[in-house]
Scaffold this active site. Structure first.
Site, PDB file in Angstrom:
ATOM      1  CB  VAL A 521      -1.014  -0.368   1.275  1.00 32.30           C
ATOM      2  CG1 VAL A 521      -2.070   1.541   1.108  1.00 32.30           C
ATOM      3  CG2 VAL A 521      -2.208  -0.949   1.258  1.00 32.30           C
ATOM      4  CG  ASP A 630      -6.903 -10.818   8.483  1.00 31.37           C
ATOM      5  OD1 ASP A 630      -6.530 -11.644   9.110  1.00 31.37           O
ATOM      6  OD2 ASP A 630      -6.558 -10.844   7.559  1.00 31.37           O
TER       7      ASP A 630
END
Length: 696
Positions: A521, A630
């Site tokens: 990212v 998650d």
């Protein structure tokens, strides 16, 4: 042979590399002239030198000795001089990008001899074209480019008209940018022949006359930008045939008449800009049936009548500007249900009645302007709950009573309340002092005591919040109505891989925000200045493509204040990325476990409430329950106001009728989990348990 240079000077000896095929030095700090010798390498196929500080001219024989050249990227430099006609000798050239330089002189019409050209981007220079001539005009010559997909001429002083020959442009053309070019005359009717056009930008020119009805033939059109011209006449109802239209901006013209009642046919529309015209009559009621609108700007017209309650149907609306019209009647209370609304302006109208108490529900509001109306009554105390409100203007009304003192009102000045003779409050607001009742001192004492006992109360609230979440999740049942809070994924603009490369300075380490199992990212700044987070998938990792598809499947169907918002995607066979809302305060893991980072008990409580709210929406707020699978602190991101947003749906699961709790739990984190992870996983499991039981 492929060479990638990341630093240093470029010697003229580069021309000795006789077998060189690709030369890529984009997004660096190279200076000086471009070595002419590189244009003597007959094997060269791609030359990419964008976003450097090169200066000087192009070689006069630039196209003579590069018969295999397919791509030439020189945009974002300081190159000057003319573009020579010899470039037309590079007969294999398919992508020519010379934008954002200082080139001047005529655009050589010989460029149009490059029969294989697909992209021609000359934006942001000082180029012009020959005066209008049917035989020699540059625009007329463009009809030779049968494979052209993108034509960019914006921000050049072309000083010409759009010829009728525009109807002969390539039917492959998808993007046409001729804004800020001093284009005169009218929009040719033949423009309707460009039926595969997806973006048409003619804004900020000198175009006059009507919008041709033939625009209604361009059924692939997603972006229509005609703002800042002198267009006249009505808004043609033929625009309602453009079912793919995502954004329409025809503001700052001289358009008159009614807003077409058929606007509700534009089911893909997200951004509507009609401000600064001469539109009259009422706002059509069925406009508010476009429930996925994000921005509606109708200011500075002559619109009249009252606002309907149906305005509250547009649940995802972020900006509503109705200022400077002739609107009357009361403000509908249903506006208070627009929880995503950030900017609301109704100033300079003839609205009356009170400010609805329901405005306290505008939890995302940052800008509120109700000035210059005939509003009466008190300023609702519920507005104290608007923690994001940065600007308030209720001046020039006939309001009365005490000005609220809590929440954002601490920061507002006298300018927010002027010319309301009935208001009272603190001296700094330049209004009359209020007559205090006997109960006021008690309130002050209570507030003083609360300040000191707040930490203890916070701990108690934390325990209560956990119990409430546990209890509420178990009391939900499958017969409860599903909240309609979704927004299909649609991009208001097309962002290329090249633009993302530029936005992140070549996906540099300095822009890296973090790495995960399937990619990285980066922080990036788009061409319009918007700061975003760009999640790039490493397609060489097994499971990355499946993760991308899974995340697409989730994000395109959901929208919630506590979920990270997706802005757009960039996807091709070799590159896949999400462009996401940027979170300046990083993830929760940093705040929980890093030295120098501290969360107060109230901040922790608010974050838990935010996460619980997101989970409740995922599990019960959509027709198919979505299981994150998650959930952990580094997947909880915090914006500038420390509001939590759940992110990373790479292994999320849509729970169908045949799914059980056991199947879902197997996807969660295995092995050691930090305390924060345990809590978040437990929160998701608890909210799922009842739903799973009734489906076993």
């Amino acid at each position: 042979m492929v060479i990638h240079i990341v630093a240093g000077a470029i010697p003229s000896e580069i021309g000795n590399l006789e077998n060189l095929e690709m030369f890529n030095i984009g997004l660096n700090y190279f200076t000086g002239p471009i070595p002419f010798e590189i244009f003597n390498i007959s094997t060269i196929q791609r030359i990419a030198m964008p976003k450097n500080n090169f200066s000087g001219h192009l070689p006069p024989n630039i196209g003579f000795f590069v018969p295999n050249l397919e791509i030439l990227f020189l945009w974002g430099n300081q190159l000057s001089g003319t573009i020579t006609s010899s470039i037309s000798n590079a007969s294999q050239l398919a992508n020519l990008q010379l934008a954002s330089n200082s080139f001047s002189g005529l655009i050589p019409k010989e460029i149009c001899n490059l029969r294989l050209l697909q992209v021609l981007d000359l934006q942001d220079n000082n180029l012009t074209i020959e005066p209008s001539n049917p035989e020699f005009n540059f625009f007329s010559s463009l009809s030779n480019l049968r494979y052209l997909r993108l034509l960019g001429l914006s921000n050049n002083p072309l000083n010409d008209i759009l010829p009728s020959s525009i109807e002969n442009f390539s039917t492959s053309l998808q993007e046409l940018y001729i804004d800020n070019c001093n284009i005169r005359g009218s929009i040719p009717r033949g423009i309707g022949n460009l039926r595969n056009l997806m973006n048409l930008s003619l804004e900020n020119n000198e175009l006059a006359g009507p919008i041709p009805t033939t625009v209604g033939r361009m059924h692939m059109l997603q972006g229509l930008f005609l703002d800042g011209n002198r267009l006249e006449g009505p808004i043609p109802s033929y625009l309602c045939q453009l079912k793919s239209l995502f954004i329409i901006d025809i503001s700052a013209n001289k358009l008159s008449g009614d807003i077409p009642t058929c606007m509700d046919n534009l089911t893909s529309l997200r951004y509507l800009y009609l401000a600064g015209n001469k539109l009259s009559s009422t706002v059509p009621l069925n406009l508010w049936s476009l429930t996925n609108l994000l921005v509606v700007s109708l200011s500075s017209n002559y619109l009249s009548g009252s606002l309907p309650f149906e305005i509250g149907n547009v649940k995802v609306l972020m900006k509503l500007d109705l200022s400077s019209n002739l609107l009357s009647g009361q403000i509908p209370t249903t506006i208070g249900g627009l929880k995503d609304l950030v900017n609301l302006s109704m100033s300079n109208n003839q609205l009356e009645g009170s400010i609805p108490e329901s405005f306290g529900g505008l939890v995302s509001l940052e800008f509120l302007d109700l000035s210059k109306n005939n509003l009466s009554g008190e300023i609702p105390k519920s507005l104290e709950a608007l923690s994001y409100l940065k600007y308030l203007n209720v001046s020039f009304n006939i309001l009365q009573g005490k000005i609220p003192v809590g929440g954002p009102f601490v920061h507002f000045s006298a300018a927010s309340f002027m010319s309301n003779d009935g208001l009272c409050g603190a001296p700094r607001l330049q209004v009359s002092p209020c007559k205090e009742g006997v109960s006021q001192p008690k309130k002050v004492v209570a507030a003083h005591i609360l300040k000191y006992v707040l930490p203890t109360i916070g701990v108690t609230m934390l325990v209560i919040a956990l119990v409430l979440v546990w209890t509420r999740c178990r009391k939900r049942n499958a017969k409860l109505p599903v909240e309609s809070n979704s927004l299909p994924l649609a991009t208001w603009r097309r962002i290329s891989q090249q633009e993302l490369f530029q936005a992140t300075q070549g996906f540099s380490e300095g822009n890296l925000l973090g790495k995960g199992s399937f990619g990285s990212v980066y922080q990036g700044t788009l061409l319009d200045g918007m700061i975003v987070a760009i999640k790039v998938f490493n397609l060489e990792v097994e499971g990355a493509l499946k993760s991308f598809d899974a995340e697409c499947g989730v994000l395109r169907n959901i929208r919630h204040r506590n979920l990270v918002k997706i802005i757009t995607t960039c996807s091709n066979m070799e590159f896949k990325a999400f462009v996401l809302e940027y979170m300046p305060n990083g993830n929760l893991e940093k705040w929980l476990y890093s030295q120098g980072s501290y969360l107060s008990i109230l901040q922790r409580l608010n974050i838990m409430k935010d996460v619980a709210s997101a989970l409740e929406y995922l599990h019960y707020g959509y027709s198919t329950p979505i299981i994150h699978c998650d959930l952990k602190p580094n997947n909880i991101l915090l914006d500038e106001d420390m509001v939590a947003h759940v992110a990373d749906f790479g292994i999320a699961k849509l729970l169908g009728d045949g799914d059980s709790m056991v199947q879902t739990m197997t996807l969660a984190t295995i092995g050691y989990m930090a305390p924060g992870d345990v809590f978040l996983l437990q929160l998701e499991v608890e909210c799922l348990s009842f739903y799973s039981c009734i489906h076993k």
